[in-house]
Design an enzyme around this catalytic site. Structure first.
Site, PDB file in Angstrom:
ATOM      1  N   GLY A 113       0.486  -1.684  -0.307  1.00 52.44           N
ATOM      2  CA  GLY A 113      -0.297  -0.133   0.273  1.00 52.44           C
ATOM      3  C   GLY A 113       0.476   1.204  -0.201  1.00 52.44           C
ATOM      4  O   GLY A 113       0.349   2.364  -1.079  1.00 52.44           O
ATOM      5  N   GLU A 148       1.687   1.782  -3.612  1.00 49.08           N
ATOM      6  CA  GLU A 148       0.715   2.422  -4.008  1.00 49.08           C
ATOM      7  C   GLU A 148       0.478   3.752  -3.945  1.00 49.08           C
ATOM      8  O   GLU A 148      -0.107   4.686  -4.914  1.00 49.08           O
ATOM      9  CB  GLU A 148      -0.504   1.516  -3.862  1.00 49.08           C
ATOM     10  CG  GLU A 148      -0.296  -0.113  -4.516  1.00 49.08           C
ATOM     11  CD  GLU A 148      -1.680  -1.439  -4.452  1.00 49.08           C
ATOM     12  OE1 GLU A 148      -1.976  -1.633  -4.909  1.00 49.08           O
ATOM     13  OE2 GLU A 148      -1.779  -0.948  -2.986  1.00 49.08           O
ATOM     14  N   GLU A 197       2.352  -7.747  -1.943  1.00 46.71           N
ATOM     15  CA  GLU A 197       1.110  -8.744  -1.469  1.00 46.71           C
ATOM     16  C   GLU A 197       1.013 -10.641  -1.654  1.00 46.71           C
ATOM     17  O   GLU A 197       0.615 -11.202  -1.132  1.00 46.71           O
ATOM     18  CB  GLU A 197      -0.223  -8.482  -2.437  1.00 46.71           C
ATOM     19  CG  GLU A 197       0.087  -6.800  -2.223  1.00 46.71           C
ATOM     20  CD  GLU A 197       0.445  -5.566  -2.590  1.00 46.71           C
ATOM     21  OE1 GLU A 197      -0.195  -4.817  -2.419  1.00 46.71           O
ATOM     22  OE2 GLU A 197       1.660  -5.703  -3.219  1.00 46.71           O
TER      23      GLU A 197
END
Length: 258
Positions: free
Chosen positions: A109, A112, A132
């Protein structure tokens, strides 16, 4: 508003937001992302701010999502709560340029979130990755999409399928980041970049950001048509008159942001 997981400062016309969960390497949780959204929207609404810098610590921009918070969640729960979409994508709604200043880990994340920003300035210590797959899931906040658009299918596929991390030098070669600077100079350079953007005409900056983002979402023909409409519309602004007059008169422009 009092924040617990971020630090918020104003440096001239630049808003500075620092992720601040040092014990968790700035792992992203719902509270942190909610606070980040509030701070971003406040800066976006502030006419005195022209650009925003988002950063973390020397060790980590953000080492990923908070797995402890996520691990017990169920599909109906995350679906009905609109997990990620509800709180985690606020940066995508901000009209002012957002600069990610990344040192240390930007994983999952965190990677991202950096890619959601308008550009990434990386310290030479930065490391990017989408690990992930090691948790039995895949990126869920745009990692498979934005990484592929930035670095190409083959490299993105390798990173997403294996969890391999990319260092700062490779990230620059692969067009994931705009440039790499020494870690000790990261915040100074990011603020300098923000100050440069904030010194320019706010309407022009907002339209330029919008036009570049459209390039990722449409055809070349439609993108050029969109760009042309924005370009022509800027001839109705005072800043266009001032900018061109200043150029002709060989003096610095004094933009009024209208």
């Amino acid at each position: 508003m009092a924040y617990e997981m971020i630090l918020v400062e104003t440096r001239g016309r630049v808003g500075l937001i620092t992720l601040n969960r040092p014990k968790a390497l700035n792992a992203l949780c719902d509270q942190l992302m909610g606070e980040l959204g509030e701070a971003l929207r406040a800066f976006d609404d502030d006419a005195g701010i022209g650009a925003i810098v988002l950063t973390g610590s020397e060790k980590a921009f953000a080492a990923g999502a908070d797995i402890k918070e996520m691990k017990e969640r169920s599909y109906p729960g995350v679906y009905l709560d609109d997990f990620i979409g509800k709180r985690w994508e606020a940066v995508l709604t901000i009209r002012k340029p957002v600069i990610a200043a990344v040192a240390g880990f930007a994983l999952g994340g965190g990677c991202e979130l950096a890619m959601m920003c308008d550009l990434i300035l990386a310290a030479d210590t930065a490391r990017f990755g989408q690990p992930e797959i090691n948790l039995g899931v895949i990126p869920g906040a745009g990692g498979t999409q934005r990484l592929t658009r930035a670095v190409g299918k083959s490299k993105a596929m390798e990173m997403v399928l294996t969890g391999r991390m990319m260092d700062a030098a490779e990230a620059e070669r692969s067009n994931l980041v705009s440039r790499v600077v020494p870690a000790a100079e990261l915040l100074t350079e990011a603020l300098k970049l923000g100050e440069k953007i904030a010194s320019l005409s706010a309407p022009s900056v907002a339209m330029a950001k919008e036009a570049v983002n459209v390039a990722y979402e449409t055809t070349l023909r439609e993108g050029v048509r969109f760009e042309r409409r924005l370009f022509l519309s800027l001839f109705s602004t005072e800043d266009q008159k001032e900018g061109m007059a200043a150029f002709a008169e060989k003096r610095p422009a004094q933009f009024k942001h209208r």
